[in-house]
Design a protein around this motif. Structure first.
Motif, mmCIF file in Angstrom:
data_model
loop_
_atom_site.group_PDB
_atom_site.id
_atom_site.type_symbol
_atom_site.label_atom_id
_atom_site.label_comp_id
_atom_site.label_asym_id
_atom_site.label_seq_id
_atom_site.Cartn_x
_atom_site.Cartn_y
_atom_site.Cartn_z
ATOM 1 N N LEU A 1 14.360 117.278 8.877
ATOM 2 C CA LEU A 1 13.049 117.882 8.635
ATOM 3 C C LEU A 1 12.739 119.111 9.480
ATOM 4 O O LEU A 1 11.618 119.631 9.419
ATOM 5 C CB LEU A 1 11.943 116.836 8.872
ATOM 6 N N GLU A 2 13.685 119.597 10.255
ATOM 7 C CA GLU A 2 13.419 120.724 11.145
ATOM 8 C C GLU A 2 12.750 121.864 10.382
ATOM 9 O O GLU A 2 13.156 122.232 9.286
ATOM 10 C CB GLU A 2 14.712 121.219 11.781
ATOM 11 N N GLY A 3 11.691 122.404 10.965
ATOM 12 C CA GLY A 3 10.979 123.524 10.370
ATOM 13 C C GLY A 3 9.941 123.150 9.322
ATOM 14 O O GLY A 3 9.315 124.024 8.723
ATOM 15 N N GLN A 4 9.714 121.861 9.087
ATOM 16 C CA GLN A 4 8.755 121.437 8.061
ATOM 17 C C GLN A 4 7.301 121.633 8.484
ATOM 18 O O GLN A 4 6.429 121.741 7.648
ATOM 19 C CB GLN A 4 8.983 119.967 7.706
ATOM 20 N N GLU A 5 7.013 121.618 9.763
ATOM 21 C CA GLU A 5 5.674 121.855 10.305
ATOM 22 C C GLU A 5 4.636 120.821 9.874
ATOM 23 O O GLU A 5 3.609 121.153 9.293
ATOM 24 C CB GLU A 5 5.213 123.278 9.998
ATOM 25 N N PHE A 6 4.891 119.581 10.212
ATOM 26 C CA PHE A 6 3.916 118.520 10.002
ATOM 27 C C PHE A 6 2.895 118.580 11.140
ATOM 28 O O PHE A 6 3.256 118.751 12.302
ATOM 29 C CB PHE A 6 4.592 117.145 9.974
ATOM 30 N N SER B 1 13.526 107.857 21.148
ATOM 31 C CA SER B 1 14.583 108.741 20.653
ATOM 32 C C SER B 1 14.132 109.460 19.379
ATOM 33 O O SER B 1 14.372 110.659 19.199
ATOM 34 C CB SER B 1 15.854 107.935 20.396
ATOM 35 N N LEU B 2 13.458 108.733 18.500
ATOM 36 C CA LEU B 2 12.963 109.315 17.250
ATOM 37 C C LEU B 2 11.964 110.435 17.523
ATOM 38 O O LEU B 2 11.946 111.448 16.815
ATOM 39 C CB LEU B 2 12.332 108.225 16.386
ATOM 40 N N LEU B 3 11.138 110.299 18.548
ATOM 41 C CA LEU B 3 10.184 111.362 18.891
ATOM 42 C C LEU B 3 10.906 112.662 19.223
ATOM 43 O O LEU B 3 10.471 113.741 18.813
ATOM 44 C CB LEU B 3 9.298 110.931 20.063
ATOM 45 N N HIS B 4 12.018 112.569 19.952
ATOM 46 C CA HIS B 4 12.808 113.771 20.271
ATOM 47 C C HIS B 4 13.393 114.382 19.000
ATOM 48 O O HIS B 4 13.386 115.600 18.828
ATOM 49 C CB HIS B 4 13.923 113.432 21.266
ATOM 50 N N THR B 5 13.897 113.541 18.106
ATOM 51 C CA THR B 5 14.461 114.012 16.839
ATOM 52 C C THR B 5 13.391 114.678 15.987
ATOM 53 O O THR B 5 13.643 115.683 15.321
ATOM 54 C CB THR B 5 15.081 112.831 16.065
ATOM 55 N N LEU B 6 12.196 114.139 16.020
ATOM 56 C CA LEU B 6 11.093 114.604 15.185
ATOM 57 C C LEU B 6 10.474 115.908 15.659
ATOM 58 O O LEU B 6 9.930 116.680 14.856
ATOM 59 C CB LEU B 6 10.025 113.496 15.168
ATOM 60 N N HIS B 7 10.566 116.191 16.935
ATOM 61 C CA HIS B 7 9.883 117.346 17.530
ATOM 62 C C HIS B 7 10.050 118.654 16.743
ATOM 63 O O HIS B 7 9.063 119.347 16.494
ATOM 64 C CB HIS B 7 10.312 117.509 18.976
ATOM 65 N N PRO B 8 11.256 119.047 16.312
ATOM 66 C CA PRO B 8 11.403 120.320 15.590
ATOM 67 C C PRO B 8 10.694 120.365 14.232
ATOM 68 O O PRO B 8 10.545 121.438 13.650
ATOM 69 C CB PRO B 8 12.923 120.446 15.394
ATOM 70 N N ALA B 9 10.234 119.237 13.733
ATOM 71 C CA ALA B 9 9.545 119.194 12.435
ATOM 72 C C ALA B 9 8.028 119.228 12.594
ATOM 73 O O ALA B 9 7.307 119.175 11.600
ATOM 74 C CB ALA B 9 9.952 117.933 11.671
ATOM 75 N N LEU B 10 7.545 119.328 13.838
ATOM 76 C CA LEU B 10 6.108 119.269 14.103
ATOM 77 C C LEU B 10 5.552 120.634 14.475
ATOM 78 O O LEU B 10 6.236 121.449 15.088
ATOM 79 C CB LEU B 10 5.834 118.289 15.251
ATOM 80 N N THR B 11 4.281 120.848 14.139
ATOM 81 C CA THR B 11 3.599 122.055 14.588
ATOM 82 C C THR B 11 3.359 121.958 16.089
ATOM 83 O O THR B 11 3.442 120.872 16.673
ATOM 84 C CB THR B 11 2.238 122.230 13.868
ATOM 85 N N ASP B 12 3.039 123.084 16.713
ATOM 86 C CA ASP B 12 2.797 123.088 18.157
ATOM 87 C C ASP B 12 1.620 122.211 18.558
ATOM 88 O O ASP B 12 1.556 121.733 19.688
ATOM 89 C CB ASP B 12 2.529 124.513 18.657
ATOM 90 N N ASP B 13 0.681 122.004 17.635
ATOM 91 C CA ASP B 13 -0.500 121.195 17.961
ATOM 92 C C ASP B 13 -0.535 119.885 17.180
ATOM 93 O O ASP B 13 -1.592 119.300 16.976
ATOM 94 C CB ASP B 13 -1.779 121.990 17.714
ATOM 95 N N ALA B 14 0.634 119.418 16.767
ATOM 96 C CA ALA B 14 0.716 118.183 15.968
ATOM 97 C C ALA B 14 0.202 116.984 16.753
ATOM 98 O O ALA B 14 0.302 116.923 17.976
ATOM 99 C CB ALA B 14 2.151 117.935 15.522
ATOM 100 N N LEU B 15 -0.322 116.035 16.016
ATOM 101 C CA LEU B 15 -0.753 114.765 16.579
ATOM 102 C C LEU B 15 0.155 113.685 16.019
ATOM 103 O O LEU B 15 0.379 113.610 14.809
ATOM 104 C CB LEU B 15 -2.210 114.475 16.201
ATOM 105 N N VAL B 16 0.680 112.844 16.909
ATOM 106 C CA VAL B 16 1.534 111.730 16.519
ATOM 107 C C VAL B 16 0.820 110.438 16.892
ATOM 108 O O VAL B 16 0.316 110.302 18.014
ATOM 109 C CB VAL B 16 2.915 111.806 17.218
ATOM 110 N N VAL B 17 0.774 109.509 15.937
ATOM 111 C CA VAL B 17 0.144 108.211 16.159
ATOM 112 C C VAL B 17 1.227 107.145 16.030
ATOM 113 O O VAL B 17 1.888 107.052 14.994
ATOM 114 C CB VAL B 17 -0.972 107.934 15.127
ATOM 115 N N VAL B 18 1.407 106.369 17.090
ATOM 116 C CA VAL B 18 2.397 105.289 17.094
ATOM 117 C C VAL B 18 1.633 103.969 17.107
ATOM 118 O O VAL B 18 0.777 103.745 17.964
ATOM 119 C CB VAL B 18 3.329 105.377 18.319
#
Length: 189
Positions: free
Chosen positions: A110-115, A133-150
């Protein structure tokens, strides 16, 4: 059967997956979660990623409340099929994509998808280390101000956010723990 709480589709029910025991986020927890997301203005126009989608209740609620697009990822093939049917039945097929596959594998593509908003509500047997580990993998698919809810069980060890991420707090609702975080904005770094 989960019910969409508010927004354009408020009150509509979402049929669950065939023959699979899912653990949908309770209505009480969803109501509290989305109240917080509304307060943070995190929904209007959001691009949502729902890993471990299950019933899809989180992503569908976000779409009902103004999110622009959602990608739902579900490992169980028949459940992914049901999610596609649900999106079509709710009139969301043009704003909702469903992918069948392992969360880790899809996240790596998903890199570059900008969620701007991501939900991680894994089965209880997914370890804290695997989520970190998944959070590190996911990072390139997120916007700079993304919010992640676990979302996890209270019995699970809380995740530790990556070093370049903000911890935006934790909320406990009975047996359910919600952790909020995301990448630190460049101006905050």
């Amino acid at each position: 059967m989960p019910r969409i709480i508010a927004g354009d589709l408020g009150g509509r029910t979402v049929p669950g997956p065939p023959g699979k025991g899912t653990r949908p986020t309770s209505e009480r927890v969803r109501e509290a979660l989305f109240s917080r997301l509304d307060g943070w203005d995190a929904l209007d126009g959001a691009r949502v990623l729902d890993l471990y989608a299950g019933t899809g209740a989180l992503a569908l609620e976000a779409l009902s409340r103004g999110a622009a697009h959602a990608l739902l990822v579900e490992l169980h093939g028949p459940t992914a099929k049901q999610l596609r049917r649900n999106a079509a039945d709710l009139g969301l097929a043009d704003r909702c994509e469903v992918r069948a596959g392992k969360a880790e594998n899809v996240a790596a593509q998903l890199e570059g998808q900008e969620f701007s908003l991501a939900f991680l509500d894994p089965p209880y047997d997914v370890t804290t280390e695997a989520l970190e580990s998944l959070l590190h993998t996911l990072h390139p698919a997120l916007t700079d101000d993304a919010l992640v809810v676990v979302e996890r069980s209270r019995r699970s060890r809380p995740i530790t956010w990556p070093t370049d991420w903000a911890d935006d707090g934790t909320r406990i609702y009975g047996e359910t723990v919600l952790q909020f975080g995301g990448p630190v904005r460049e101006e905050e770094a």
